[in-house]
Design an enzyme around this catalytic site. Structure first.
Site, PDB file in Angstrom:
ATOM      1  N   LYS A 257       0.841  -1.199   0.000  1.00 31.40           N
ATOM      2  CA  LYS A 257       0.000   0.000   0.000  1.00 31.40           C
ATOM      3  C   LYS A 257       0.876   1.250   0.000  1.00 31.40           C
ATOM      4  O   LYS A 257       2.074   1.170   0.279  1.00 31.40           O
ATOM      5  CB  LYS A 257      -0.864   0.016   1.278  1.00 31.40           C
ATOM      6  CG  LYS A 257      -1.989  -0.995   1.304  1.00 31.40           C
ATOM      7  CD  LYS A 257      -2.890  -0.744   2.514  1.00 31.40           C
ATOM      8  CE  LYS A 257      -3.984  -1.784   2.626  1.00 31.40           C
ATOM      9  NZ  LYS A 257      -4.946  -1.754   1.502  1.00 31.40           N
ATOM     10  N   ARG A 331     -10.110 -11.795   1.690  1.00 30.17           N
ATOM     11  CA  ARG A 331     -10.865 -12.913   1.120  1.00 30.17           C
ATOM     12  C   ARG A 331     -10.111 -14.234   1.281  1.00 30.17           C
ATOM     13  O   ARG A 331     -10.725 -15.291   1.335  1.00 30.17           O
ATOM     14  CB  ARG A 331     -11.185 -12.612  -0.357  1.00 30.17           C
ATOM     15  CG  ARG A 331      -9.962 -12.328  -1.186  1.00 30.17           C
ATOM     16  CD  ARG A 331     -10.290 -11.526  -2.442  1.00 30.17           C
ATOM     17  NE  ARG A 331     -10.470 -10.098  -2.161  1.00 30.17           N
ATOM     18  CZ  ARG A 331     -10.819  -9.204  -3.076  1.00 30.17           C
ATOM     19  NH1 ARG A 331     -11.044  -9.561  -4.316  1.00 30.17           N
ATOM     20  NH2 ARG A 331     -10.969  -7.941  -2.738  1.00 30.17           N
TER      21      ARG A 331
END
Ligand code: BES
Ligand code: MN
Ligand code: ZN
Length: 489
Positions: A257, A331
């Site tokens: 990020k 996920r």
């Protein structure tokens, strides 16, 4: 929490503040305590959360608005309560009266207490000179006795559960590591009479939880998976499974990020915190169903052996995922947790996860995205959301979008095309919910964190979802006089 809430008949003389919760109609009609001109000059009209104070008989007198009489509900009461909690934190003993009889129901009193407690919340662990609220006694007028006390006790239990979730979210990723998170949650579980099972790194490897292992690979610290179970005293009328994303810090892995994007990423266990918070209150709420919680825990770092884009992970249920973006890690760990939850064959599953920036783009900072496979169960979650005041919005799971995550080397890849990311994430999760189990996914990327104080919400971790989960658990098995939702198609 140090505040005790007591149901009393009338406002206590010795309290340091007397507070009246009033509707805008009552204000318009005039109040015995204060002249209409003073209220008018202060621009006090009784809007929700508006507050007016003046000195009277050696104490502080306070009016708190709750808006128009016809529109008063739990959410307005919670907001009014939050004004009290936030603005009267310098008083030790306050008395609150709800003179408008319509407001005096059990739900109103519970929401009032939730608001007072949540509005007074502060995270002071790392503040040298932080001052906690001085409030320690709140008397709520309008009747004493068990029937009046009960909603206050419920409100306190709910608020404490949510404050626990806030504390967990606000704890930095470097101190609330996965092992520490599991230890703290396990201690709470034991303390509250829940069954506790902690999967350590060996159990996770032996159990084939390849999603958690893959995300953990860039870390120097081991992963955990926490299970908490509440068993009701009577034989359960059903089983509800709660699943929460527990990424204690999301650096993005090798698909790193930006610095800006990482600043709030200690909040990436907000789903897990909400689940643990809700579980901490189960013995007090005493639902008739068995409630089982599953929280996978790890950070998402980029150590020398971190999962590389292109690596393939094998999830607990046997399906394989090609990881093309290591920042789509939620996920991967949820795939294992949902597979495990499915194995226990619950009557319904709900998961909470700070899953996608795309959901924030769609719904902003205050509303969670809701996706699911069963209309009845979706409706039950929406109803719980209406009562709890934690807003959700139903998004679709378009089956044809699943093409987006077809992989040439594995059963699927972990990302889709650039748009509609909240939906692709939901569709990927769905692959790990066993056929026939009603399931709802809440993407809480927006509301798990707040940049500012607003009513009962405080800056930082919000504990979003705790009240909703408690409400859902409380009613589970009593939906429309029916049992748990009927199995999905
Ligand atoms: N934890 C983030 C999502 C997030 C973003 C939560 C902002 C709260 C605030 C998640 O793991 C993530 O990084 N998602 C990616 C997915 C993408 C790579 C497909 C995202 O949303 O950018
Ligand atoms: Mn991520
Ligand atoms: Zn994440």
């Amino acid at each position: 929490m140090q505040i005790s809430f007591r149901a009393v008949r009338v406002l206590p003389k010795r309290a340091k503040a007397h507070i009246w919760i009033v509707t805008s109609e009552t204000v318009a009609a005039g109040l015995a305590q204060i002249s209409p001109r003073d209220l008018d000059n202060a621009d006090f009209s009784g809007k929700t959360g508006q507050l007016y104070t003046w000195p009277s008989e050696g104490r502080t007198a306070v009016l708190v608005g709750v808006g128009s009489r016809a529109e008063v509900d739990s959410n307005k009461m919670r907001r009014a309560g939050a004004s009290i909690g936030r603005k009267l934190g310098k008083q030790s003993w306050i008395g609150v009266d709800l003179p408008d009889v319509e407001l005096d129901g059990a739900a109103s009193r519970q929401a009032l207490v939730e608001g007072i407690a949540l509005g007074s919340y502060k995270f002071l662990t790392y503040k040298s000179e932080g001052e906690p609220t001085k409030l320690n006694r709140v008397d709520v007028a309008g009747g004493s006795g068990a029937a009046n006390q009960h909603p206050l006790d419920l409100g306190k239990a709910v608020a404490e559960a949510q404050m626990l979730a806030r504390d967990l979210v606000n704890e930095p990723g470097g101190t609330l590591t996965a092992p520490e998170f599991a230890d703290r949650a396990a201690a709470i579980g034991h303390d509250r009479g829940l069954s506790v099972k902690v999967w350590d790194e060996t159990a996770i490897a032996d159990g084939g939880l390849g999603g958690i292992l893959g995300v953990n690979r860039g870390s120097t610290l081991p992963p955990r998976l926490l299970e908490l179970t509440y068993d009701p005293p009577e034989p359960p009328n059903g089983t509800l499974a709660l699943v929460g994303k527990g990424i204690v810090f999301d650096a993005g892995g090798l698909s790193i990020k930006t610095g800006q994007g990482m600043m709030t990423m200690k909040c990436d266990m907000g789903g897990g915190a909400a689940v643990i918070g809700a579980m901490s209150a189960m013995t007090q709420i005493a639902p008739a169903a068995q409630i089982r919680a599953f929280v996978p825990m790890t950070d998402n770092m980029l150590g020398g052996d971190a999962t590389r884009p292109g690596d393939v992970l094998k999830i607990r249920n046997g399906k394989t995922i090609e990881v093309l973006n290591t920042d789509a890690e939620g996920r991967l760990i949820l795939a294992d947790a949902l597979s495990l939850a499915s194995e226990s064959e619950p009557d319904a599953i709900i998961d909470l996860a700070t899953l996608t920036g795309a959901c924030m783009v769609a719904l902003g900072p205050k509303i969670a995205g809701l996706m699911g496979n069963n209309d009845e169960w979706i409706e039950a979650v929406k109803q719980a959301s209406d009562v709890s005041g934690e807003r959700v919005w139903h998004l679709p799971l378009p089956a044809d979008y699943s093409k987006q995550f077809e992989s040439s080397v594995a059963d699927m890849k972990n990302i889709g095309t650039p748009h509609g990311g909240a939906l692709t994430a939901g569709l990927i999760l769905q692959e790990f919910v066993a056929e026939g189990i009603p399931w709802v996914h809440l993407d809480i990327a927006g509301p798990a964190w707040s940049d500012s104080d607003d009513a009962e919400i405080t800056k930082g971790g919000t504990g979003f979802g705790v009240r909703l989960l408690i409400e859902l658990a409380k009613n589970f098995g009593h939906l429309d006089g029916d049992n748990a939702p009927s199995p999905a198609e």
